[in-house]
Scaffold this motif. Structure first.
Motif, PDB file in Angstrom:
ATOM      1  N   SER A   1     -36.323  35.613  17.826  1.00  0.00           N
ATOM      2  CA  SER A   1     -37.480  34.501  16.287  1.00  0.00           C
ATOM      3  C   SER A   1     -37.791  35.489  15.142  1.00  0.00           C
ATOM      4  CB  SER A   1     -37.824  33.532  16.560  1.00  0.00           C
ATOM      5  OG  SER A   1     -38.820  33.974  16.658  1.00  0.00           O
ATOM      6  N   GLU A   2     -38.597  36.454  14.675  1.00  0.00           N
ATOM      7  CA  GLU A   2     -39.138  36.952  13.716  1.00  0.00           C
ATOM      8  C   GLU A   2     -38.106  37.986  13.228  1.00  0.00           C
ATOM      9  OE1 GLU A   2     -43.772  37.838  14.678  1.00  0.00           O
ATOM     10  OE2 GLU A   2     -41.948  39.096  15.180  1.00  0.00           O
ATOM     11  N   ASP A   3     -36.916  38.551  14.301  1.00  0.00           N
ATOM     12  CA  ASP A   3     -36.045  39.650  13.150  1.00  0.00           C
ATOM     13  C   ASP A   3     -34.919  38.379  12.670  1.00  0.00           C
ATOM     14  OD1 ASP A   3     -35.052  41.776  12.628  1.00  0.00           O
ATOM     15  OD2 ASP A   3     -33.903  41.787  14.701  1.00  0.00           O
ATOM     16  N   PHE A   4     -34.877  37.374  13.462  1.00  0.00           N
ATOM     17  CA  PHE A   4     -33.826  36.353  13.201  1.00  0.00           C
ATOM     18  C   PHE A   4     -34.234  36.076  11.946  1.00  0.00           C
ATOM     19  CE2 PHE A   4     -31.754  31.790  12.751  1.00  0.00           C
ATOM     20  CZ  PHE A   4     -31.047  32.304  13.266  1.00  0.00           C
ATOM     21  N   VAL A   5     -35.398  35.406  11.733  1.00  0.00           N
ATOM     22  CA  VAL A   5     -35.894  34.535  10.768  1.00  0.00           C
ATOM     23  C   VAL A   5     -35.915  35.722   9.350  1.00  0.00           C
ATOM     24  CG1 VAL A   5     -36.961  33.619   9.303  1.00  0.00           C
ATOM     25  CG2 VAL A   5     -37.268  32.367  11.264  1.00  0.00           C
ATOM     26  N   VAL A   6     -36.023  37.110   9.317  1.00  0.00           N
ATOM     27  CA  VAL A   6     -36.163  37.996   8.186  1.00  0.00           C
ATOM     28  C   VAL A   6     -34.690  38.347   8.189  1.00  0.00           C
ATOM     29  CG1 VAL A   6     -36.675  40.830   7.672  1.00  0.00           C
ATOM     30  CG2 VAL A   6     -38.712  39.321   8.777  1.00  0.00           C
ATOM     31  N   SER A   7     -34.031  38.741   8.555  1.00  0.00           N
ATOM     32  CA  SER A   7     -32.490  38.996   8.226  1.00  0.00           C
ATOM     33  C   SER A   7     -32.011  37.980   7.946  1.00  0.00           C
ATOM     34  CB  SER A   7     -31.629  38.562   9.926  1.00  0.00           C
ATOM     35  OG  SER A   7     -32.050  40.232  10.814  1.00  0.00           O
ATOM     36  N   TRP A   8     -32.236  36.321   8.189  1.00  0.00           N
ATOM     37  CA  TRP A   8     -31.837  35.621   6.911  1.00  0.00           C
ATOM     38  C   TRP A   8     -32.698  35.650   5.793  1.00  0.00           C
ATOM     39  CZ3 TRP A   8     -28.064  31.562   6.798  1.00  0.00           C
ATOM     40  CH2 TRP A   8     -27.676  30.998   6.038  1.00  0.00           C
ATOM     41  N   LEU A   9     -33.691  35.407   5.572  1.00  0.00           N
ATOM     42  CA  LEU A   9     -34.560  35.466   4.463  1.00  0.00           C
ATOM     43  C   LEU A   9     -34.032  36.699   3.702  1.00  0.00           C
ATOM     44  CD1 LEU A   9     -37.840  33.968   4.489  1.00  0.00           C
ATOM     45  CD2 LEU A   9     -35.979  32.876   4.255  1.00  0.00           C
ATOM     46  N   GLN A  10     -33.194  38.053   4.485  1.00  0.00           N
ATOM     47  CA  GLN A  10     -33.288  39.006   3.487  1.00  0.00           C
ATOM     48  C   GLN A  10     -32.306  39.404   2.219  1.00  0.00           C
ATOM     49  OE1 GLN A  10     -34.775  42.048   2.937  1.00  0.00           O
ATOM     50  NE2 GLN A  10     -35.722  42.409   5.601  1.00  0.00           N
ATOM     51  N   VAL A  11     -31.207  38.064   2.646  1.00  0.00           N
ATOM     52  CA  VAL A  11     -30.317  38.130   1.704  1.00  0.00           C
ATOM     53  C   VAL A  11     -30.675  37.805   0.440  1.00  0.00           C
ATOM     54  CG1 VAL A  11     -28.397  36.643   0.931  1.00  0.00           C
ATOM     55  CG2 VAL A  11     -28.722  37.156   2.958  1.00  0.00           C
ATOM     56  N   GLN A  12     -32.164  37.029   0.645  1.00  0.00           N
ATOM     57  CA  GLN A  12     -32.113  36.623  -0.970  1.00  0.00           C
ATOM     58  C   GLN A  12     -33.216  36.844  -1.532  1.00  0.00           C
ATOM     59  OE1 GLN A  12     -34.548  33.098  -0.552  1.00  0.00           O
ATOM     60  NE2 GLN A  12     -32.491  31.338  -1.414  1.00  0.00           N
ATOM     61  N   ALA A  13     -34.102  37.364  -0.733  1.00  0.00           N
ATOM     62  CA  ALA A  13     -35.887  38.145  -1.094  1.00  0.00           C
ATOM     63  C   ALA A  13     -36.601  39.229   0.274  1.00  0.00           C
ATOM     64  CB  ALA A  13     -36.783  37.087  -1.224  1.00  0.00           C
ATOM     65  N   ARG A  14     -37.360  39.893  -0.065  1.00  0.00           N
ATOM     66  CA  ARG A  14     -37.745  40.752   0.790  1.00  0.00           C
ATOM     67  C   ARG A  14     -38.298  40.045   1.339  1.00  0.00           C
ATOM     68  NH1 ARG A  14     -38.855  46.237  -0.570  1.00  0.00           N
ATOM     69  NH2 ARG A  14     -40.451  45.901   0.535  1.00  0.00           N
ATOM     70  N   ALA A  15     -38.256  40.617   2.953  1.00  0.00           N
ATOM     71  CA  ALA A  15     -38.756  40.315   4.328  1.00  0.00           C
ATOM     72  C   ALA A  15     -39.221  40.406   5.051  1.00  0.00           C
ATOM     73  CB  ALA A  15     -37.675  38.911   4.450  1.00  0.00           C
ATOM     74  N   SER A  16     -40.238  40.794   5.876  1.00  0.00           N
ATOM     75  CA  SER A  16     -40.238  41.735   7.379  1.00  0.00           C
ATOM     76  C   SER A  16     -41.668  40.786   7.551  1.00  0.00           C
ATOM     77  CB  SER A  16     -41.210  42.492   6.266  1.00  0.00           C
ATOM     78  OG  SER A  16     -41.576  43.970   7.068  1.00  0.00           O
ATOM     79  N   THR A  17     -41.888  41.697   9.233  1.00  0.00           N
ATOM     80  CA  THR A  17     -42.662  41.430   9.909  1.00  0.00           C
ATOM     81  C   THR A  17     -44.558  41.740   8.845  1.00  0.00           C
ATOM     82  OG1 THR A  17     -42.962  43.126  11.180  1.00  0.00           O
ATOM     83  CG2 THR A  17     -41.561  41.072  11.930  1.00  0.00           C
ATOM     84  N   GLU A  18     -44.606  42.095   8.166  1.00  0.00           N
ATOM     85  CA  GLU A  18     -45.696  43.178   7.591  1.00  0.00           C
ATOM     86  C   GLU A  18     -45.685  43.144   5.987  1.00  0.00           C
ATOM     87  OE1 GLU A  18     -46.174  47.260   9.520  1.00  0.00           O
ATOM     88  OE2 GLU A  18     -46.666  45.153  10.541  1.00  0.00           O
ATOM     89  N   ARG A  19     -46.462  42.847   5.228  1.00  0.00           N
ATOM     90  CA  ARG A  19     -46.240  43.512   4.206  1.00  0.00           C
ATOM     91  C   ARG A  19     -47.599  44.541   3.762  1.00  0.00           C
ATOM     92  NH1 ARG A  19     -49.399  41.716  -0.058  1.00  0.00           N
ATOM     93  NH2 ARG A  19     -47.995  41.333  -2.113  1.00  0.00           N
ATOM     94  N   ASP A  20     -47.336  45.301   2.806  1.00  0.00           N
ATOM     95  CA  ASP A  20     -47.947  46.919   2.367  1.00  0.00           C
ATOM     96  C   ASP A  20     -48.861  45.684   1.489  1.00  0.00           C
ATOM     97  OD1 ASP A  20     -48.218  48.277   4.359  1.00  0.00           O
ATOM     98  OD2 ASP A  20     -46.437  49.189   4.026  1.00  0.00           O
ATOM     99  N   THR A  21     -49.920  46.327   0.419  1.00  0.00           N
ATOM    100  CA  THR A  21     -50.185  45.501  -0.553  1.00  0.00           C
ATOM    101  C   THR A  21     -49.063  45.743  -1.635  1.00  0.00           C
ATOM    102  OG1 THR A  21     -51.928  47.656  -0.330  1.00  0.00           O
ATOM    103  CG2 THR A  21     -52.427  45.356   0.137  1.00  0.00           C
ATOM    104  N   ASP A  22     -48.831  47.365  -1.795  1.00  0.00           N
ATOM    105  CA  ASP A  22     -47.873  47.822  -2.403  1.00  0.00           C
ATOM    106  C   ASP A  22     -46.583  47.393  -2.701  1.00  0.00           C
ATOM    107  OD1 ASP A  22     -47.753  49.371  -1.017  1.00  0.00           O
ATOM    108  OD2 ASP A  22     -47.721  51.523  -1.776  1.00  0.00           O
ATOM    109  N   ASP A  23     -46.506  46.615  -2.116  1.00  0.00           N
ATOM    110  CA  ASP A  23     -44.763  46.041  -1.791  1.00  0.00           C
ATOM    111  C   ASP A  23     -44.696  45.297  -2.732  1.00  0.00           C
ATOM    112  OD1 ASP A  23     -43.960  47.178   1.064  1.00  0.00           O
ATOM    113  OD2 ASP A  23     -44.531  45.064   2.011  1.00  0.00           O
ATOM    114  N   GLU A  24     -43.201  45.000  -3.854  1.00  0.00           N
ATOM    115  CA  GLU A  24     -43.143  44.060  -4.551  1.00  0.00           C
ATOM    116  C   GLU A  24     -42.585  43.030  -4.082  1.00  0.00           C
ATOM    117  OE1 GLU A  24     -39.309  45.116  -6.212  1.00  0.00           O
ATOM    118  OE2 GLU A  24     -39.504  47.262  -6.214  1.00  0.00           O
ATOM    119  N   LEU A  25     -43.233  41.979  -5.477  1.00  0.00           N
ATOM    120  CA  LEU A  25     -42.738  40.516  -4.865  1.00  0.00           C
ATOM    121  C   LEU A  25     -42.357  40.152  -6.581  1.00  0.00           C
ATOM    122  CD1 LEU A  25     -46.647  39.489  -5.588  1.00  0.00           C
ATOM    123  CD2 LEU A  25     -45.777  40.388  -3.669  1.00  0.00           C
TER     124      LEU A  25
END
Length: 136
Positions: free
Chosen positions: A11-35
């Motif tokens: 389910s995590e991969d499913f939602v990440v894959s769905w949201l990736q079309v619109q914005a950066r998405a992942s199961t974790e975020r590094d502090t220097d990731d783009e917003l």
């Protein structure tokens, strides 16, 4: 076929894959990731082996700089999730398999929540996602 050869898509991969079309998405975020950025986390889940499906509770956290931008990002992301709920669109996962939801329901609409970095605003939403078992 026995249940040993079946499982629901991640389910995590499913939602990440769905949201990736619109914005950066992942199961974790590094502090220097783009917003803007979305973090997806499965927070609970159950299987129904008799029905051949699972239901997961998934939390999506939207991050952006400033209240106005973060609100826009969260509302836009929530609308994308609601599109999935209505359309049951096929989603190509990170391993190139294709899956679709049986159902998607909102447990919590995007809500502003505290975040340690005062320069970043976080909105949190939760969804219940039903996915059918497929060949594992």
């Amino acid at each position: 076929m026995t249940m040993y050869g079946l499982d629901s898509p991640d389910s995590e991969d499913f939602v990440v894959s769905w949201l990736q079309v619109q914005a950066r998405a992942s199961t974790e975020r590094d502090t220097d990731d783009e917003l803007p950025f979305a973090v997806v986390t499965r927070i609970a889940g159950v299987d129904d082996p008799d029905g051949g499906s699972s239901e997961d509770s998934v939390q999506v956290e939207w991050f952006d700089r400033g209240a106005s931008a973060a609100s826009f990002t969260a509302r836009r992301g929530h609308r994308r999730m609601m599109l999935l709920a209505r359309e049951h669109t096929d989603v190509t996962l990170s391993d190139d398999t294709v899956a679709s939801v049986d159902y998607l329901k909102t447990s919590m609409r995007p809500t502003r929540m505290p975040y340690a970095d005062e320069q970043i605003v976080r909105y949190v939403a939760r969804y219940r996602i039903g996915l059918s078992f497929v060949d594992a």
